[in-house]
Design a protein around this motif. Structure first.
Motif, PDB file in Angstrom:
ATOM      1  N   CYS A  83     -29.991  -1.352 -46.948  1.00  0.00           N
ATOM      2  CA  CYS A  83     -28.772  -0.620 -46.619  1.00  0.00           C
ATOM      3  C   CYS A  83     -28.517  -0.707 -45.114  1.00  0.00           C
ATOM      4  O   CYS A  83     -29.447  -0.622 -44.317  1.00  0.00           O
ATOM      5  CB  CYS A  83     -28.905   0.851 -47.025  1.00  0.00           C
ATOM      6  N   GLN A  89     -25.779  -4.122 -49.945  1.00  0.00           N
ATOM      7  CA  GLN A  89     -26.249  -2.802 -50.347  1.00  0.00           C
ATOM      8  C   GLN A  89     -25.486  -1.735 -49.552  1.00  0.00           C
ATOM      9  O   GLN A  89     -24.734  -2.040 -48.629  1.00  0.00           O
ATOM     10  CB  GLN A  89     -27.757  -2.698 -50.146  1.00  0.00           C
ATOM     11  N   GLU A  90     -25.697  -0.492 -49.893  1.00  0.00           N
ATOM     12  CA  GLU A  90     -24.864   0.580 -49.383  1.00  0.00           C
ATOM     13  C   GLU A  90     -24.895   0.693 -47.855  1.00  0.00           C
ATOM     14  O   GLU A  90     -25.904   0.417 -47.215  1.00  0.00           O
ATOM     15  CB  GLU A  90     -25.301   1.926 -49.979  1.00  0.00           C
ATOM     16  N   THR A  91     -23.772   1.123 -47.292  1.00  0.00           N
ATOM     17  CA  THR A  91     -23.701   1.507 -45.887  1.00  0.00           C
ATOM     18  C   THR A  91     -23.938   3.008 -45.795  1.00  0.00           C
ATOM     19  O   THR A  91     -23.276   3.788 -46.492  1.00  0.00           O
ATOM     20  CB  THR A  91     -22.324   1.164 -45.286  1.00  0.00           C
TER      21      THR A  91
END
Length: 267
Positions: free
Chosen positions: A78, A108-110
């Motif tokens: 992330c 992937q997520e921030t």
């Protein structure tokens, strides 16, 4: 203060029945690694060696799939955007796919921290029969770590063109009172994790019902026919990143065809 700067460019071609690396350029904190894959689509792992971003940092990524080629780009972990003392962190993404090509942008997520300032631009250029899967997920504070995001700034600009025609445009903006905005019932009702999933493909209409079944009450999906291609757009939200991941990974596995879910997402 020293600021992070980096940029990387990757081009994939189709040769002898499979997708192969054609060009790789990287500088500064932006690195790309390519693990071996058994399928046709190459997988590129994007790495920010700085370990996160803050005000004044700049990172750019450029991923291209030539005619008939296929590539999936994801991130090692992330991306974290920390509190900004001044300025804002900026990420620029450019994606393109030639005739019959396919590109999947699956970072992937921030993770946004309190008082972070972040701006992201995403520009996509596709041939008329090319396909693209684009995913961006954002978490405003990790609840498992006791984090909350009260103040900050987040800007997200998307422009997607197919056959030189603009087929998708959106500008998302939240701040400076992020918690107050997310708390509104017309936004997320207090949920701290959100995601947007966009699939451009002539065949995505047939995936709509299954996508809606995956989302359930955590989101919604719609489809539009655009000339010779189509657009499937899904929005998701959840109370935290862990809860968001389950439907998001299932949706990616459905929409990314034979390439499926990148291995780093399951680690």
């Amino acid at each position: 203060m020293q600021r992070v700067s980096g940029g990387a460019r990757l081009t994939v071609r189709h040769d002898a029945g499979r997708s192969r690396l054609s060009e790789l350029y990287q500088e500064g904190a932006a690195k790309i690694r390519m693990p071996r894959s058994g399928g046709d689509a190459l997988e590129a792992i994007l790495i920010n060696t700085a370990g996160g971003m803050t005000g004044g940092d700049r990172i750019s990524w450029e991923i291209s799939a030539a005619e008939g080629a296929s590539v999936t780009a994801t991130t090692q972990a992330c991306e974290k955007v920390y509190r900004a003392l001044s300025g804002r962190a900026e990420t620029s993404v450019k994606l393109s796919a030639g005739a019959g090509g396919r590109i999947a942008w699956l970072p992937q997520e921030t993770i946004m921290f309190d008082r972070a300032a972040f701006s992201r631009t995403l520009d996509v250029d596709l041939a008329e029969d090319a396909e693209a899967l684009i995913v961006e997920a954002t978490i405003f504070g990790r609840s498992a770590m006791g984090e909350t995001v009260k103040d900050g700034l987040f800007r997200d600009r998307w422009r997607v063109r197919c056959g030189r025609r603009l087929i998708h445009a959106e500008d998302f903006s939240i701040g400076p009172r992020i918690d107050a905005t997310l708390g509104r019932s017309a936004v997320t009702g207090g949920d701290a994790a959100i995601a947007t999933v966009l699939l451009i493909s002539p065949n995505c209409e047939y995936l709509l019902d299954e996508a809606r079944a995956i989302l359930g009450e955590q989101g919604a999906a719609s489809f539009w026919r655009l000339g010779q291609t189509g657009k499937l757009l899904a929005r998701l939200h959840a109370k935290d990143g862990y809860t968001l991941r389950k439907p998001l990974t299932s949706l990616i596995a459905l929409l990314n065809g034979q390439a499926g879910l990148p291995k780093v997402w399951s680690l």
